[in-house]
Design a protein around this motif. Sequence first.
Motif, PDB file in Angstrom:
ATOM      1  N   LEU A 144     -23.796  12.484  18.677  1.00  0.00           N
ATOM      2  CA  LEU A 144     -23.583  12.003  20.172  1.00  0.00           C
ATOM      3  C   LEU A 144     -24.914  11.326  20.661  1.00  0.00           C
ATOM      4  N   LYS A 145     -25.948  12.208  20.296  1.00  0.00           N
ATOM      5  CA  LYS A 145     -27.189  11.883  20.878  1.00  0.00           C
ATOM      6  C   LYS A 145     -27.581  10.583  20.495  1.00  0.00           C
ATOM      7  N   PHE A 152     -18.563  13.832  12.540  1.00  0.00           N
ATOM      8  CA  PHE A 152     -18.114  13.256  13.772  1.00  0.00           C
ATOM      9  C   PHE A 152     -16.894  12.435  13.675  1.00  0.00           C
ATOM     10  N   GLU A 185     -21.394  22.316  15.251  1.00  0.00           N
ATOM     11  CA  GLU A 185     -21.753  22.079  16.663  1.00  0.00           C
ATOM     12  C   GLU A 185     -22.883  21.314  16.691  1.00  0.00           C
ATOM     13  N   VAL A 186     -23.749  21.964  15.754  1.00  0.00           N
ATOM     14  CA  VAL A 186     -25.199  21.155  15.737  1.00  0.00           C
ATOM     15  C   VAL A 186     -25.119  19.458  15.549  1.00  0.00           C
ATOM     16  N   TYR A 223     -13.486  22.175  15.904  1.00  0.00           N
ATOM     17  CA  TYR A 223     -14.531  22.209  15.031  1.00  0.00           C
ATOM     18  C   TYR A 223     -14.336  23.330  13.963  1.00  0.00           C
ATOM     19  N   THR A 247     -21.646  18.199  24.301  1.00  0.00           N
ATOM     20  CA  THR A 247     -20.794  17.873  23.302  1.00  0.00           C
ATOM     21  C   THR A 247     -19.653  18.705  22.971  1.00  0.00           C
ATOM     22  N   ARG A 248     -19.934  19.945  22.837  1.00  0.00           N
ATOM     23  CA  ARG A 248     -18.719  20.868  22.823  1.00  0.00           C
ATOM     24  C   ARG A 248     -17.784  20.588  23.852  1.00  0.00           C
ATOM     25  N   MET A 272     -22.535  17.811  15.575  1.00  0.00           N
ATOM     26  CA  MET A 272     -21.922  16.920  16.641  1.00  0.00           C
ATOM     27  C   MET A 272     -22.707  16.434  17.767  1.00  0.00           C
ATOM     28  N   GLY A 273     -23.530  17.273  18.322  1.00  0.00           N
ATOM     29  CA  GLY A 273     -24.545  16.994  19.104  1.00  0.00           C
ATOM     30  C   GLY A 273     -25.481  16.123  19.078  1.00  0.00           C
ATOM     31  N   SER A 287     -13.730  14.879  13.823  1.00  0.00           N
ATOM     32  CA  SER A 287     -13.877  15.222  15.261  1.00  0.00           C
ATOM     33  C   SER A 287     -12.996  14.187  15.948  1.00  0.00           C
ATOM     34  N   LEU A 306     -23.315  10.474  28.383  1.00  0.00           N
ATOM     35  CA  LEU A 306     -22.935  11.084  27.236  1.00  0.00           C
ATOM     36  C   LEU A 306     -21.266  10.902  27.039  1.00  0.00           C
ATOM     37  N   GLU A 358     -14.169  22.071  23.184  1.00  0.00           N
ATOM     38  CA  GLU A 358     -14.558  23.358  22.429  1.00  0.00           C
ATOM     39  C   GLU A 358     -14.853  24.165  23.440  1.00  0.00           C
ATOM     40  N   THR A 378     -27.463  19.288  24.995  1.00  0.00           N
ATOM     41  CA  THR A 378     -26.638  18.301  24.369  1.00  0.00           C
ATOM     42  C   THR A 378     -25.479  18.962  23.526  1.00  0.00           C
ATOM     43  N   THR A 379     -25.953  19.756  22.521  1.00  0.00           N
ATOM     44  CA  THR A 379     -24.899  20.537  21.508  1.00  0.00           C
ATOM     45  C   THR A 379     -23.717  21.200  22.489  1.00  0.00           C
TER      46      THR A 379
END
Lengths: 183, 329
Positions: free
Chosen positions: A161-162, A129, A154-155, A139, B15-16, A157-158, A132, B46, B21, B11-12
């Motif tokens: 943020l969550k 995180f 990707e996973v 990425y 976020t991208r 980062m998601g 980025s 978000l 991205e 969410t993924t």
Amino acid sequence: MNKLINPQSAKDIYRQCFHDNFERLHRYAFTLLQDNEEARDVVQQAFIKLWQKRDEINLELAGRSYLYTTVQRLCINIYRHNKVRRHYKDSVLATHQEEYTDHQLENREISNRISAAMDALPPKCREIFCKSRFEEKKYAEIAAELNISVKTVEVQMGKALKIMREQLADIITISIILIAYFK
Amino acid sequence: MSLHQKIAIDTTLLTRYLAGEATPDEAMAIDDWLKEGTHIQEFERLQQSWQLIYGAIAYQAPKEDQEWAALEAALPATKKHGSLRRMVVRYAVAALITGVLLGAGLYTYLHYSRPVWQQALAGAARDVRKGVLPDGSGIVINRNSTLQYAADYNKDDRKVLLEGEGYFNVVADKERPFIVHNGALKIQVLGTSFNVKEDTGRTIVTVTAGKVKLYTEDHELIVAAGQTGTYLPATDELLLSNSVDANSISYATGDFSFQDMSLPDICHHLENTFGVQIILNNAQLSQCRMSAHFKDRPLSYIMDIMSATLDIEYTTKDSIIHISGNGCN
């Protein structure tokens, strides 16, 4: 049917196309550039290109796709060009670190909350995180650096943020109410 | 758009998107998804989490009308041979536009010192409201107070208009001074924390960090951290005192510091901060004094500590608190 009887002028369709897509394209360009002004320029350029090609492209059917694709292409070009500039900005930021930290202190409360939220992230997740968010790395760059797959970045980062969203829920609600009234 | 429905939004992916991205197809799918139900709120939460981090640039949606005008002007004109009539019309339009622009320019010039205000913090006026301005500056507005901000906030400066009482934690920005308008009084800041309170016949500015400048048409006064500036509009006077009353801004800071303070004074501060009314059931209670420090504590906690310390009792009903006891001697 109506259109056959009373065909809209190309300009009207173009205007409609602008109305439907402008703000969304701008937000998309902003995510790619992280710069509100540059994003505006890019979207303007994309629309000018679309106008020039209005005889080749069916505005109603393919206009939208063309615009999104063009915006991305223009942004990638600018991003490459800016890399040099960003590098410079980083070194400037590093020399003025003290001053920068000073500014941060002004908003201690929120700043503390954000640090706390980031501390709550699992170590790996936090590393990705930070790369980025603070080093503005793509990425793919992060994946190459850490020798992991882009999918993993990707996973993570998601996930990051969550967690941040949950940790900062109260601050976010306030800002959203504000933003709604600032529009 | 059925075309994009194959792309699942989670969410993924969002976020991208925020990380810059997303492919054009993904961006289109997200924009379609955002049109449905409460998705936009979900997205904004978000986006806020993404932008809250320091150094991040906040997204600002541009004004569509302006952008359309700029675009239309930039479009290559479709050339057609101009008849005389068309030329005349064209020049007439050009002349008209020039006139309008000049008029608009003159208007802007004349009204430059009178900003257009718009309402900032929403919410019920009977509550204390907290929030963050677009530049990241924190604000707390006390009950029965309003804060408005200039339409061009954060362009050349950061102007806000306060009526009542507000606490400001201003993000430093030497390029764009932060200016609080309060009647004829203006308070200019470069980055600091301070409180402005409009009282009967005066405005009190309490500075907790940094330095601010109070000024009117004819006078100015620098107030630094630990000092209080008072403006008396009747005589257009600015007065400086070398102390701050931390308890007077507790509604914003959640901080109480009572030092050998009399019970009526303590109650006065609690009333101010918590929006309650406190009634002392007998006169002897006024003799009670107490020292204590509270940080971010609810009223019930403070009242419990007080009753234990001073050996008093209290009852609460409809935000009215009655205190009874034998008094302190």
